[in-house]
Design a protein around this motif. Structure first.
Motif, PDB file in Angstrom:
ATOM      1  N   SER A  20       0.848  -1.190   0.000  1.00 43.17           N
ATOM      2  CA  SER A  20       0.000   0.000   0.000  1.00 43.17           C
ATOM      3  C   SER A  20       0.881   1.236   0.000  1.00 43.17           C
ATOM      4  O   SER A  20       1.995   1.225   0.535  1.00 43.17           O
ATOM      5  N   CYS A  21       0.382   2.293  -0.571  1.00 33.38           N
ATOM      6  CA  CYS A  21       1.110   3.561  -0.579  1.00 33.38           C
ATOM      7  C   CYS A  21       0.085   4.678  -0.551  1.00 33.38           C
ATOM      8  O   CYS A  21      -0.790   4.749  -1.419  1.00 33.38           O
ATOM      9  N   GLU A  22       0.199   5.550   0.431  1.00 34.95           N
ATOM     10  CA  GLU A  22      -0.743   6.653   0.576  1.00 34.95           C
ATOM     11  C   GLU A  22      -0.036   7.979   0.429  1.00 34.95           C
ATOM     12  O   GLU A  22       1.015   8.202   1.047  1.00 34.95           O
ATOM     13  N   ALA A  23      -0.603   8.846  -0.378  1.00 29.26           N
ATOM     14  CA  ALA A  23      -0.077  10.196  -0.551  1.00 29.26           C
ATOM     15  C   ALA A  23      -0.789  11.141   0.404  1.00 29.26           C
ATOM     16  O   ALA A  23      -1.998  11.062   0.589  1.00 29.26           O
ATOM     17  N   SER A  24      -0.019  12.037   0.995  1.00 28.44           N
ATOM     18  CA  SER A  24      -0.603  13.028   1.900  1.00 28.44           C
ATOM     19  C   SER A  24       0.191  14.319   1.832  1.00 28.44           C
ATOM     20  O   SER A  24       1.338  14.337   1.398  1.00 28.44           O
ATOM     21  N   GLU A  25      -0.448  15.382   2.238  1.00 27.19           N
ATOM     22  CA  GLU A  25       0.201  16.696   2.256  1.00 27.19           C
ATOM     23  C   GLU A  25       0.201  17.178   3.708  1.00 27.19           C
ATOM     24  O   GLU A  25      -0.843  17.559   4.234  1.00 27.19           O
ATOM     25  N   PRO A  26       1.359  17.145   4.365  1.00 29.60           N
ATOM     26  CA  PRO A  26       1.444  17.500   5.789  1.00 29.60           C
ATOM     27  C   PRO A  26       0.918  18.892   6.115  1.00 29.60           C
ATOM     28  O   PRO A  26       0.423  19.124   7.223  1.00 29.60           O
ATOM     29  N   SER A  27       1.007  19.812   5.181  1.00 32.77           N
ATOM     30  CA  SER A  27       0.557  21.181   5.454  1.00 32.77           C
ATOM     31  C   SER A  27      -0.964  21.289   5.437  1.00 32.77           C
ATOM     32  O   SER A  27      -1.507  22.296   5.895  1.00 32.77           O
ATOM     33  N   GLY A  28      -1.623  20.256   4.905  1.00 29.94           N
ATOM     34  CA  GLY A  28      -3.067  20.293   4.806  1.00 29.94           C
ATOM     35  C   GLY A  28      -3.581  20.931   3.527  1.00 29.94           C
ATOM     36  O   GLY A  28      -4.789  21.001   3.290  1.00 29.94           O
TER      37      GLY A  28
END
Length: 125
Positions: A20-28
């Motif tokens: 699995s691989c999830e993309a996220s943006e820490p800054s929101g």
């Protein structure tokens, strides 16, 4: 954008694993991912493209994994999975997920915007 991969490990030949691989943006901040892909690099080998999938559902696979591996995306399109079946010792490698804001040309040399950390998959004979 950060990519967090998981699911690697040790499995016997003929077994299965799901990465699995999830993309996220820490800054929101909002972000958009169109293409997500899996690469791998085996011992003493060059990195190779394993599978790629666009947000429209188009896919492409390396010949060596066709009919054994399945790439899929989560409903939110910021997650990619790699279901690996009938694993062989030659599938042993560090697997990397990659993502891009645009639609890739499916070539192995496409320069993706984002890369996850590698995760080790070991297939014992």
């Amino acid at each position: 954008v950060q990519l967090q991969a998981s699911g690697g490990g040790l499995v016997q030949a003929g077994g299965s694993l799901r990465l699995s691989c999830e993309a996220s943006e820490p800054s929101g901040s909002d972000f958009s991912i169109n293409t997500m892909a899996w690469y791998r690099q085996g011992p003493g080998k060059q990195r190779e493209l394993v599978a790629v999938m666009t947000s429209r559902g188009s896919t492409n696979y390396a010949d060596s994994v066709k009919d054994r591996f399945i790439i899929s995306r989560g409903d939110a399109k910021n997650t990619v999975y790699l279901q690996m079946n009938s694993l062989k010792p030659e599938d042993t490698a560090v697997y990397y997920c990659a993502a891009d804001r645009y639609y890739s040309d499916f070539s192995a040399t496409y320069e993706y915007d984002y890369w996850g950390q590698g995760i080790l998959v070991t297939v014992s004979s």
